[in-house]
Design a protein around this motif. Structure first.
Motif, PDB file in Angstrom:
ATOM      1  N   PRO A  34    -127.092 -26.297  30.185  1.00 36.54           N
ATOM      2  CA  PRO A  34    -126.661 -25.604  31.868  1.00 36.54           C
ATOM      3  C   PRO A  34    -125.434 -24.887  31.617  1.00 36.54           C
ATOM      4  O   PRO A  34    -124.515 -25.263  30.788  1.00 36.54           O
ATOM      5  N   ARG A  35    -125.283 -23.606  32.128  1.00 41.55           N
ATOM      6  CA  ARG A  35    -124.435 -22.693  32.181  1.00 41.55           C
ATOM      7  C   ARG A  35    -124.214 -22.239  33.443  1.00 41.55           C
ATOM      8  O   ARG A  35    -124.977 -22.038  34.449  1.00 41.55           O
ATOM      9  N   ARG A  36    -122.984 -21.781  33.979  1.00 42.20           N
ATOM     10  CA  ARG A  36    -122.455 -21.175  35.051  1.00 42.20           C
ATOM     11  C   ARG A  36    -122.406 -19.996  34.869  1.00 42.20           C
ATOM     12  O   ARG A  36    -121.640 -19.610  33.899  1.00 42.20           O
ATOM     13  N   ASN A  37    -122.784 -18.793  35.806  1.00 39.22           N
ATOM     14  CA  ASN A  37    -122.584 -17.354  35.505  1.00 39.22           C
ATOM     15  C   ASN A  37    -121.263 -17.069  35.763  1.00 39.22           C
ATOM     16  O   ASN A  37    -121.115 -16.676  37.077  1.00 39.22           O
ATOM     17  N   ARG A  38    -120.149 -17.076  35.039  1.00 37.64           N
ATOM     18  CA  ARG A  38    -118.875 -16.649  35.286  1.00 37.64           C
ATOM     19  C   ARG A  38    -118.347 -16.155  34.184  1.00 37.64           C
ATOM     20  O   ARG A  38    -118.556 -16.519  33.065  1.00 37.64           O
ATOM     21  N   PRO A  39    -117.366 -15.109  34.214  1.00 42.26           N
ATOM     22  CA  PRO A  39    -116.529 -14.558  32.882  1.00 42.26           C
ATOM     23  C   PRO A  39    -115.630 -15.697  32.243  1.00 42.26           C
ATOM     24  O   PRO A  39    -115.136 -16.514  33.063  1.00 42.26           O
ATOM     25  N   ASN A  74    -123.075 -33.891  29.358  1.00 45.23           N
ATOM     26  CA  ASN A  74    -121.573 -33.559  29.264  1.00 45.23           C
ATOM     27  C   ASN A  74    -121.558 -31.745  29.796  1.00 45.23           C
ATOM     28  O   ASN A  74    -120.542 -31.726  30.271  1.00 45.23           O
ATOM     29  N   ALA A  75    -122.439 -31.147  29.609  1.00 43.03           N
ATOM     30  CA  ALA A  75    -122.384 -29.834  30.214  1.00 43.03           C
ATOM     31  C   ALA A  75    -122.219 -29.672  31.746  1.00 43.03           C
ATOM     32  O   ALA A  75    -121.342 -29.069  32.254  1.00 43.03           O
ATOM     33  N   HIS A  76    -123.065 -30.651  32.413  1.00 39.91           N
ATOM     34  CA  HIS A  76    -123.073 -30.803  33.727  1.00 39.91           C
ATOM     35  C   HIS A  76    -121.695 -31.354  34.195  1.00 39.91           C
ATOM     36  O   HIS A  76    -121.002 -30.932  35.118  1.00 39.91           O
ATOM     37  N   TRP A  77    -121.295 -32.450  33.539  1.00 41.39           N
ATOM     38  CA  TRP A  77    -119.875 -32.942  33.809  1.00 41.39           C
ATOM     39  C   TRP A  77    -118.776 -31.955  33.660  1.00 41.39           C
ATOM     40  O   TRP A  77    -117.940 -31.735  34.408  1.00 41.39           O
ATOM     41  N   HIS A  78    -118.674 -31.112  32.666  1.00 41.60           N
ATOM     42  CA  HIS A  78    -117.849 -30.135  32.371  1.00 41.60           C
ATOM     43  C   HIS A  78    -117.589 -29.140  33.381  1.00 41.60           C
ATOM     44  O   HIS A  78    -116.581 -28.350  33.777  1.00 41.60           O
ATOM     45  N   ASP A  87    -112.367 -25.158  40.097  1.00 46.59           N
ATOM     46  CA  ASP A  87    -113.803 -24.606  40.302  1.00 46.59           C
ATOM     47  C   ASP A  87    -114.871 -25.081  39.222  1.00 46.59           C
ATOM     48  O   ASP A  87    -115.922 -25.060  39.163  1.00 46.59           O
ATOM     49  N   GLY A  88    -114.236 -26.021  38.313  1.00 46.76           N
ATOM     50  CA  GLY A  88    -115.054 -26.395  37.261  1.00 46.76           C
ATOM     51  C   GLY A  88    -115.282 -25.477  35.989  1.00 46.76           C
ATOM     52  O   GLY A  88    -115.005 -24.425  36.104  1.00 46.76           O
ATOM     53  N   GLY A  89    -115.703 -26.107  34.908  1.00 46.97           N
ATOM     54  CA  GLY A  89    -115.876 -25.130  33.687  1.00 46.97           C
ATOM     55  C   GLY A  89    -117.116 -24.509  33.918  1.00 46.97           C
ATOM     56  O   GLY A  89    -118.119 -24.495  34.717  1.00 46.97           O
ATOM     57  N   ASP A  90    -117.085 -23.387  32.863  1.00 49.11           N
ATOM     58  CA  ASP A  90    -118.604 -22.552  32.791  1.00 49.11           C
ATOM     59  C   ASP A  90    -119.663 -23.230  32.146  1.00 49.11           C
ATOM     60  O   ASP A  90    -120.793 -22.624  32.226  1.00 49.11           O
ATOM     61  N   LEU A 114    -112.419 -22.164  25.024  1.00 44.05           N
ATOM     62  CA  LEU A 114    -112.938 -23.313  25.798  1.00 44.05           C
ATOM     63  C   LEU A 114    -111.793 -24.032  26.322  1.00 44.05           C
ATOM     64  O   LEU A 114    -110.768 -24.211  25.687  1.00 44.05           O
ATOM     65  N   TRP A 115    -112.099 -24.851  27.292  1.00 41.05           N
ATOM     66  CA  TRP A 115    -110.977 -25.774  27.835  1.00 41.05           C
ATOM     67  C   TRP A 115    -111.286 -27.071  27.280  1.00 41.05           C
ATOM     68  O   TRP A 115    -112.119 -28.140  28.190  1.00 41.05           O
TER      69      TRP A 115
END
Length: 353
Positions: A34-39, A74-78, A87-90, A114-115
């Motif tokens: 899972p990814r969020r479309n953000r720079p 873990n990706a969803h959690w981040h 805003d949460g991570g990407d 990465l954070w």
């Protein structure tokens, strides 16, 4: 470290594409998580360290299928708001994940910043490696062997300064990650590194570059001149130049030097000036200013004494080299007769004629 346990994705795609990173074949999960479309920011310089993470809470299903599902979770959690930022991570904040069976997955591009450790340098300049285990769980033998092999390959690929540049999350910021068992393993592995004794090398050519990494793609940190002496602790593999991929890592950590432009200093071999394309240079003459003046085998006050001179003697020299700084100068006179080095403040140049 991640505190979420329940997967919100299946993680069942075990037939993901394979890629090779640092010579190790691994799964490519970058497009399936899972990814969020953000720079996001990316690193312009090679990474200088590696950071080890674990999951935090216990991972109940340590089969490959269960650990893949945990990675999706873990990706969803981040990405949840206020977990890493308002805003949460990407997406997942680990570059690489090592599973219990010893297989490895790349989960982010290695240049992504990465954070993952709440530290500016650690986030910007470190590759995050995570093992999906937590609580009192320990790495399996296959998992830890793959993890340390990955560390060694990444250190060599990016020219990092040895195993001491592999850190646990807790060494960057206030955290219990990667847990007591992995942290103990990491410290033992770091302590087992055999550091070769530094050796001295002499520069052969003009304007020899010291690079920030082991290759010409890296910026030059400084330039050296013929006759300069420096110490290097070990070699790393880097760009192949003329069939040679060995680079020296300077012990002062100023950078990397290709082995083709230097020679190893032989304690039993007298210094000679490097060959010049324009023919032999004109000899220089100096006057000794002090009595009982030591001529050293290398440009340093700690080097072996070759001979002792008396005030008023005249000397033949080949030029200046850079060595130990005395007063306001690091210049040493490279003598041709007798052969050796004397700091420039102890001599007076004579007019040539």
């Amino acid at each position: 470290m991640t505190t979420q346990e329940s997967p919100t994705g299946t993680g069942k795609n075990t037939a993901s594409p394979q890629i090779s990173v640092a010579g190790i074949v691994m799964r490519d999960l970058r497009k399936s998580l899972p990814r969020r479309n953000r720079p996001i920011d990316t690193r312009s310089q090679p990474p200088t360290s590696i950071t080890l993470h674990y999951n935090g809470t216990v991972v109940r299903n340590r089969s490959l299928e269960g650990e893949l599902a945990q990675t999706v979770s873990n990706a969803h959690w981040h990405m949840k708001p206020y977990i890493l930022s308002p805003d949460g991570g990407d997406g997942l904040q680990y570059h690489l994940v090592v599973f219990s069976d010893g297989s490895i997955a790349q989960t982010r591009d290695l240049e992504d910043t990465l954070w993952h450790c709440r530290h500016e340098e650690g986030n910007n300049m470190s590759i995050a490696v995570q093992l999906p285990l937590g609580g009192n769980q320990d790495a399996t033998p296959a998992q830890w062997e793959a993890t340390t092999r990955l560390f060694d390959e990444l250190i060599a690929r990016f020219g990092m300064a040895g195993r001491r540049r592999v850190l646990g999350h807790e060494e960057w910021s206030d955290s219990h990650c990667p847990g007591p068992r992995l942290m103990f393993r990491l410290m033992q592995w770091r302590d087992s590194e055999q550091f070769p004794a530094p050796r001295l090398y002499r520069v052969l050519y003009e304007n020899a570059n010291v690079r920030q990494g082991p290759g010409r793609i890296y910026p030059a940190a400084l330039q050296m001149q013929p006759g300069e002496i420096f110490a290097a602790g070990h070699e790393v593999r880097g760009e192949n130049i003329g069939g040679n991929d060995r680079w020296l890592h300077r012990t002062d950590e100023l950078g990397f030097v290709h082995t083709s432009i230097v020679e190893l200093v032989d304690a039993d071999k007298s210094w000679q000036p490097p060959p010049s394309a324009d023919g032999p240079e004109q000899s220089l003459r100096y006057l000794v200013l002090f009595d009982e003046l030591h001529v050293r085998a290398e440009p340093s006050v700690d080097a072996v004494v070759v001979t002792t001179l008396r005030q008023g003697e005249t000397l033949v020299a080949n030029g200046l080299v850079s060595g130990e700084t005395l007063g306001d100068s690091a210049n040493w006179v490279a003598l041709a007769d007798p052969q050796g080095f004397v700091h420039e403040h102890l001599l007076r140049p004579l007019e040539q004629g």
